[in-house]
Design a protein around this motif. Structure first.
Motif, short mmCIF file in Angstrom:
data_model
loop_
_atom_site.label_atom_id
_atom_site.label_comp_id
_atom_site.label_asym_id
_atom_site.label_seq_id
_atom_site.Cartn_x
_atom_site.Cartn_y
_atom_site.Cartn_z
N ASN A 227 0.87 -1.28 -0.24
CA ASN A 227 -0.07 0.04 -0.04
C ASN A 227 0.90 1.13 -0.13
O ASN A 227 1.90 1.42 0.71
N GLY A 228 0.63 2.11 -0.94
CA GLY A 228 1.51 3.26 -0.81
C GLY A 228 2.73 3.25 -1.80
O GLY A 228 3.38 4.28 -2.06
N ALA A 229 2.86 2.25 -2.51
CA ALA A 229 4.09 2.09 -3.27
C ALA A 229 3.68 2.94 -4.63
O ALA A 229 2.63 3.12 -4.83
N THR A 230 4.88 3.25 -5.23
CA THR A 230 4.89 4.14 -6.48
C THR A 230 5.49 3.32 -7.71
O THR A 230 6.57 2.89 -7.45
N MET A 231 4.69 3.39 -8.76
CA MET A 231 5.26 2.92 -9.91
C MET A 231 5.47 3.93 -10.90
O MET A 231 4.99 4.88 -10.95
N GLN A 232 6.74 3.81 -11.54
CA GLN A 232 7.29 4.85 -12.28
C GLN A 232 7.32 4.26 -13.79
O GLN A 232 8.21 3.19 -13.97
N ILE A 233 6.73 4.82 -14.68
CA ILE A 233 6.84 4.64 -16.00
C ILE A 233 7.54 5.43 -16.71
O ILE A 233 6.89 6.60 -17.12
N PRO A 234 8.99 5.29 -17.05
CA PRO A 234 9.70 6.28 -17.84
C PRO A 234 9.00 6.52 -19.33
O PRO A 234 8.53 5.87 -19.78
N GLY A 235 9.04 7.91 -19.50
CA GLY A 235 8.48 8.49 -20.70
C GLY A 235 7.05 8.37 -20.96
O GLY A 235 6.61 8.56 -22.08
N ALA A 236 6.22 8.04 -20.08
CA ALA A 236 4.89 7.77 -20.15
C ALA A 236 4.09 9.05 -19.80
O ALA A 236 3.00 9.08 -19.70
N GLY A 237 4.91 10.11 -19.09
CA GLY A 237 4.38 11.38 -18.69
C GLY A 237 4.03 12.54 -20.16
O GLY A 237 3.83 11.94 -21.08
N SER A 238 3.98 13.63 -19.63
CA SER A 238 4.05 14.63 -20.59
C SER A 238 5.06 14.66 -21.79
O SER A 238 6.32 14.48 -21.59
N GLU A 239 4.57 14.83 -23.11
CA GLU A 239 5.44 14.84 -24.15
C GLU A 239 6.44 15.90 -24.07
O GLU A 239 6.15 17.14 -23.59
N GLY A 240 7.75 15.83 -24.62
CA GLY A 240 8.84 16.75 -24.59
C GLY A 240 8.42 17.78 -25.94
O GLY A 240 7.63 17.21 -26.77
N VAL A 241 9.20 18.72 -26.15
CA VAL A 241 9.13 19.73 -27.37
C VAL A 241 10.41 19.70 -27.92
O VAL A 241 11.46 19.56 -27.34
N GLY A 242 10.68 19.26 -29.33
CA GLY A 242 11.83 19.44 -29.94
C GLY A 242 12.69 18.14 -29.60
O GLY A 242 11.98 17.11 -29.42
N THR A 243 13.78 18.24 -29.10
CA THR A 243 14.79 17.09 -28.76
C THR A 243 14.26 16.67 -27.27
O THR A 243 15.00 15.85 -26.58
N GLY A 244 13.44 17.64 -26.42
CA GLY A 244 13.16 17.22 -25.25
C GLY A 244 12.67 15.80 -24.86
O GLY A 244 12.09 15.24 -25.76
N ARG A 245 12.83 15.26 -23.64
CA ARG A 245 12.66 13.81 -23.44
C ARG A 245 11.19 14.15 -22.95
O ARG A 245 10.79 15.03 -22.11
N PRO A 246 10.17 12.83 -23.01
CA PRO A 246 9.19 13.15 -22.52
C PRO A 246 9.39 12.72 -20.71
O PRO A 246 10.36 12.20 -20.52
N GLY A 247 8.40 13.23 -19.99
CA GLY A 247 8.40 13.03 -18.66
C GLY A 247 8.01 11.60 -18.17
O GLY A 247 7.61 10.93 -19.16
N ASP A 248 8.05 11.36 -16.87
CA ASP A 248 7.58 10.03 -16.59
C ASP A 248 6.12 10.11 -15.89
O ASP A 248 5.83 11.05 -15.53
N LEU A 249 5.63 8.97 -15.86
CA LEU A 249 4.24 8.70 -15.24
C LEU A 249 4.57 8.15 -13.59
O LEU A 249 5.26 7.00 -13.74
N PHE A 250 3.91 8.62 -12.90
CA PHE A 250 4.15 7.91 -11.61
C PHE A 250 2.81 7.81 -11.03
O PHE A 250 1.83 8.31 -11.10
#
Ligand SMILES: [Zn+2]
Ligand SMILES: [Zn+2]
Length: 375
Positions: A227-250
């Protein structure tokens, strides 16, 4: 632009490191961003103040000047405040950290903005902790603007190369100081590190190239989460702009309370009510396990509080391995209301066993007892 003491604005100590300042700024900027506080008319002011404070403390030269002179008057060319006077879109927060300047310093030229990390939550059952589960999660994120197809230009045309930095995303300033010439590379204030500008910004995203979108995603929650654990999904957050990387989803996971069990790590605990006869004579009982019924052998003469452990009937550890145990604690139910024939039988049993007769149960009760009941 004169502001309050920038240390006070960012809530950091005078001795704060560059990293501490940066993380304080990131936290506050997210918290006070006007997009996050649409109903708070002071949010934009506050947000700008945070930006200005950061523009002073993130620049070693300006910070030294403030420490020495106690003023934040930047003079011409130090337009960090301009970063925040534009559209107020989400990119503003991140430009200064991940944009062109950072790339330029490491020799890798990157023009763009990294996407924001995104938070969401999901609730799972204890049964799902056992098996793992595919879960649909919903979250708000920033994705490529559908109107300008991520160009930031009204109608979707190509943006223009920034005249401020000639597309590099960073500008170099050379200052003469007593130790010689100091070259400082900073994010281009004209294009905010993107290398491009547009004179005709998209109306939908205000030229930010991203728009808010509601997304649904299916994620595999592994067995054994707490209970209370956090999963991190790399790159599933908001998109980046240009060569920026996408954020992560927690994804923060809440394990639903299961009234049948108490959980401690991989072990489960429960209470089993037995009648006096079951405890005294022994029995076979079925109890509910988290996934299947479990048959328990109750030995004759089982005492209240006895723990009965079913090995491997608990939960799996997060990274695989042997399941924990299910421990059943025995509770013996004492009848609360007895009919006269029942009470008589219990008295007979006590007599047979040579036990001292319980006083309250004796005919005549207290008085009988008082006048010598043991004839
Ligand atoms: Zn757009
Ligand atoms: Zn530029």
């Amino acid at each position: 632009m004169a502001v309050r003491d920038p240390y006070e604005v960012l809530g950091v100590a005078r001795s704060a490191s560059a990293d501490e300042i940066k993380s304080a700024y990131r936290r506050l900027a997210r918290q006070h961003h006007p997009d996050v506080n649409p109903n708070d008319p002071t949010a934009e002011e506050k947000f700008k103040e945070i930006g200005s404070a950061y523009s002073v403390l993130s620049d070693p030269e300006k910070r030294a000047r403030f420490d020495q002179f106690g003023t934040t008057e930047d003079g011409p060319g130090a337009g960090a405040g301009d970063f925040f006077n534009g559209g107020g879109g989400i990119g503003d927060i991140f430009d200064m950290f991940f944009g062109g300047a950072a790339g330029a310093q490491t020799g890798r030229r990157r023009t763009g903005r990294d996407g924001e990390d995104v938070q969401t939550s999901a609730t799972i059952t204890l049964q799902e902790v056992l098996t793992g589960v595919k879960k649909e999660v919903n979250f708000d994120t920033y994705a490529r603007c559908s109107s300008c197809r991520g160009t930031g230009v009204e109608g979707g045309g190509a943006p223009e190369t920034c005249t401020g930095c000639k597309g590099a995303g960073a500008v170099t300033t050379v200052r003469s100081t007593f130790i010689g010439q100091v070259r400082t590379q900073t994010v281009c204030p004209t294009c905010r590190g993107e290398g491009t500008t547009t004179s005709n910004p998209c109306k939908k995203c205000r030229g930010q190239k991203l728009e808010r979108q509601r997304k649904t995603m299916s994620v595999d929650v592994p067995p054994g989460v707490d209970n209370g654990a956090t999963m991190q999904i790399p790159g599933a957050g908001s998109e980046g702009v240009g060569t920026g990387r996408p954020g992560d989803l927690f994804i923060s996971l809440e394990v639903e309370n299961d009234p049948r069990f108490e959980r401690r790590g991989t072990h489960l605990f429960t209470v089993l009510d037995l009648t006096f006869a079951q405890a005294a004579l022994g029995d076979k009982v079925k109890i509910e396990g988290v996934d299947a019924d479990i048959e328990l052998e109750i030995k004759a003469g089982t005492q209240p509080g006895t723990p009965l452990t079913s090995r491997g009937a608990g939960l799996p550890p997060l990274h695989g391995g042997r399941r924990g145990d299910l421990t059943v604690q025995v509770n013996v139910l004492i009848p609360t209301k007895l009919t006269e024939p029942e009470a008589k039988l219990i008295r007979e049993l006590a007599e047979l066993r040579g036990e001292n007769m319980p006083h309250g149960a004796e005919p005549g009760g207290f008085f009988h007892n008082l006048f010598g009941w043991k004839k």
